[in-house]
Write an enzyme that holds these catalytic residues in place. Structure first.
Site, short mmCIF file in Angstrom:
data_model
loop_
_atom_site.label_atom_id
_atom_site.label_comp_id
_atom_site.label_asym_id
_atom_site.label_seq_id
_atom_site.Cartn_x
_atom_site.Cartn_y
_atom_site.Cartn_z
N ASP A 13 0.87 -1.33 0.07
CA ASP A 13 0.00 0.12 0.04
C ASP A 13 0.79 1.14 -0.17
O ASP A 13 0.47 2.13 0.45
CB ASP A 13 -0.96 0.09 1.27
CG ASP A 13 -1.74 -1.45 1.46
OD1 ASP A 13 -2.18 -1.71 0.45
OD2 ASP A 13 -1.99 -1.90 2.59
N HIS A 41 -4.29 -2.16 -6.72
CA HIS A 41 -3.39 -0.83 -7.03
C HIS A 41 -4.53 0.13 -7.53
O HIS A 41 -5.29 -0.07 -8.46
CB HIS A 41 -2.48 -1.37 -8.14
CG HIS A 41 -1.44 -2.03 -7.67
ND1 HIS A 41 -0.68 -2.80 -8.43
CD2 HIS A 41 -0.90 -2.41 -6.29
CE1 HIS A 41 0.10 -3.51 -7.70
NE2 HIS A 41 -0.04 -3.24 -6.38
P1 IMP Z 1 -2.61 -12.73 2.29
O1 IMP Z 1 -1.88 -12.39 1.04
O2 IMP Z 1 -3.98 -12.72 1.63
O3 IMP Z 1 -2.29 -14.21 2.58
O4 IMP Z 1 -2.44 -11.93 3.49
C1 IMP Z 1 -1.23 -11.86 4.30
C2 IMP Z 1 -0.90 -10.78 4.91
O5 IMP Z 1 -0.45 -9.89 4.10
C3 IMP Z 1 -2.02 -10.05 5.66
O6 IMP Z 1 -1.40 -9.32 6.85
C4 IMP Z 1 -2.59 -9.31 4.49
O7 IMP Z 1 -3.28 -7.97 5.20
C5 IMP Z 1 -1.29 -8.80 3.85
N1 IMP Z 1 -1.37 -8.20 2.57
C6 IMP Z 1 -1.56 -9.10 1.34
N2 IMP Z 1 -1.66 -8.13 0.17
C7 IMP Z 1 -1.59 -7.00 0.65
C8 IMP Z 1 -1.48 -5.84 0.11
O8 IMP Z 1 -1.68 -5.53 -1.26
N3 IMP Z 1 -1.37 -4.66 0.68
C9 IMP Z 1 -1.09 -4.60 2.00
N4 IMP Z 1 -1.13 -5.83 2.81
C10 IMP Z 1 -1.30 -6.95 2.12
#
Ligand code: IMP
Length: 433
Positions: A13, A41
């Site tokens: 982010d 994005h």
């Molecule tokens: P997952 O990628 O859905 O397995 O989530 C694992 C961790 O990564 C969690 O804390 C999510 O909030 C974080 N996360 C995954 N994708 C993003 C993103 O695009 N931006 C910020 N955090 C992310």
């Protein structure tokens, strides 16, 4: 001519979408190399907002090739929906091509169900995943049971793999999590429809990118998430399931590492995190609330409020090292306007007196006991959104970005002072090296 990787230096982010969109102007191919629709994005072009989850941010430009590389996990439902949505809003230029790697793995309904069921079952240490099935999809890839796009396009192989997977996944769903099983026929029918729709977009993208490089075309590799969500280098286990660091641009697209000439690290002027996990500079006070509100810090994928805190240079320095960052782009500087005193974290101190200035301690207990060491700077009150060069910034804003540059030890390439393409100070094009 350099090919460029853009990655996040924090926990995602950072505003990569906007920077990729700007750099896409100078690129011919824009390729994503990891993650899936956990990413979001956000782009604002001529006042119109578009949020992309799977399709590379370059899609809004004419005459580009947008690639979803083999390192991405693709939810076909989301890909189909994004294509339809872009076409319905006339945002998919006729002469821009979208291609997805035939060897990219699919996110299946059981991946989403298992992701959610596991998180729900955890009592204490939830990861706070986006619930999109990302982790379980990467698990199947490594377990060699995953289904790839090329498998989806072959009816016989798809049927066979779906059957084998459902046998195992329905066992977990029903016996371990006490949930209803998935119906094979329903999943099959749903995915057959996706196969028809996605067929024209599936290709050997490694070959496509290589051919373009031979023609002297410029490649922009678009990272998702950030270095501290990297499954190896991040704050494990509070990470995503892919390698988010720049090195994966090579593996995740099928291009040799020497093709990469520059790595731009996107650094938000403060820090945010969604989901669980350590966050040394987190502000649980009025200033944190203010940053969250002014910065509209809500997850682009899940809509969750992001946790906010001061800029943490320990995170940035580790990212510069592990990703070989050659230049940094500071984003959302305007969000800090009006805060009287700003802090930058330059180190962590543990109760036993150890100091960490270049790397985040791997041991989570040590990390949780650390306290931030801050440098304090004066803030500014002037509106900076229309600044076009560093000299247009008020003195204190200039000092803030110059301090970041000095602490980072790599040059600034860009400073973003607002959401639109026009609210940007461009110091240097990474393609002109
Ligand atoms: P997952 O990628 O859905 O397995 O989530 C694992 C961790 O990564 C969690 O804390 C999510 O909030 C974080 N996360 C995954 N994708 C993003 C993103 O695009 N931006 C910020 N955090 C992310």
């Amino acid at each position: 001519m350099a090919n460029v990787v853009v990655i996040g230096t924090q926990w995602g982010d950072e505003g990569k979408g906007k920077v990729v969109d700007l750099y896409a102007e100078d690129a011919d191919v824009i390729a994503r190399f990891q993650g899936g629709n956990n990413a979001g994005h956000t782009l604002v072009v001529k006042g119109v907002q578009t949020i992309l989850h799977v399709i590379p941010s370059g899609i809004l430009h004419d005459h580009k090739i947008c690639v979803i590389g083999n390192g991405v996990v693709v939810d076909p439902a989301v890909m189909v929906q994004e294509i339809d949505d872009l076409r319905n809003r006339s945002l998919f230029p006729a002469d821009t091509k979208l291609l997805a790697s035939e060897i990219a793995h699919l996110i299946m309904p059981y991946h989403r169900r298992l992701d959610l069921a596991r998180e729900a079952r955890k009592t204490g240490k939830k990861i706070g995943t986006t619930g999109r099935g990302i982790g379980p999809a990467y698990e199947d890839k490594v377990a060699r049971t995953g289904i790839r796009l090329c498998d989806l396009l072959d009816d016989e192989i798809f049927r066979e793999k779906l059957k084998a997977n459902l046998e195992e996944k329905n066992f977990y769903l029903t016996k371990l999590f006490g949930e209803a099983p998935l119906d094979e026929r329903e999943v099959y029918d749903e995915y057959r429809a996706y196969a028809e729709k996605l067929k024209p977009y599936v290709a050997n993208t490694s070959l496509v990118v290589e051919r373009e490089m031979r023609k002297g075309k410029k490649i922009l590799f678009e990272g998702a998430q950030g270095c501290h969500l990297d499954v190896d280098h991040g704050t494990f286990p509070y990470v995503t399931s892919s390698n988010t660091v720049a090195g994966n641009a090579s593996c995740g697209t099928g291009i040799g590492p020497l093709a990469i000439g520059a790595v731009v690290g996107i650094c938000k002027a403060y820090t945010t995190r969604v989901g669980q996990g350590p966050f040394i500079t987190e502000l649980t006070c009025e200033i944190g609330d203010r940053i969250q509100k002014v910065g509209q810090e809500f997850g682009a994928t899940t809509g969750r409020k992001r946790r906010c805190g001061w800029l943490d240079m320990v995170l940035i320095k580790q990212s510069i090292r592990v990703s070989g960052i050659t230049g940094i782009a500071i984003t959302k500087l305007d969000v800090l306007t009006g805060i009287e005193k700003l802090k930058i974290c330059v180190g962590y101190k543990s109760p036993s007196g150890d100091e960490f200035t270049e790397s985040v301690p791997a041991n989570l207990r040590v990390l949780s006991e650390c306290r931030p060491v801050y440098q304090e700077l004066d803030g500014w009150t002037e509106d900076i959104q229309h600044a076009k060069q560093i000299g247009d910034l008020p003195k204190n804003a200039r000092r803030y970005v110059e301090r970041i540059e000095t602490l980072a030890g790599v040059p600034l390439t860009l400073v973003s002072v607002g959401a639109g393409r026009e609210n940007t100070i461009i110091l240097k094009s990474p393609f002109s090296d």
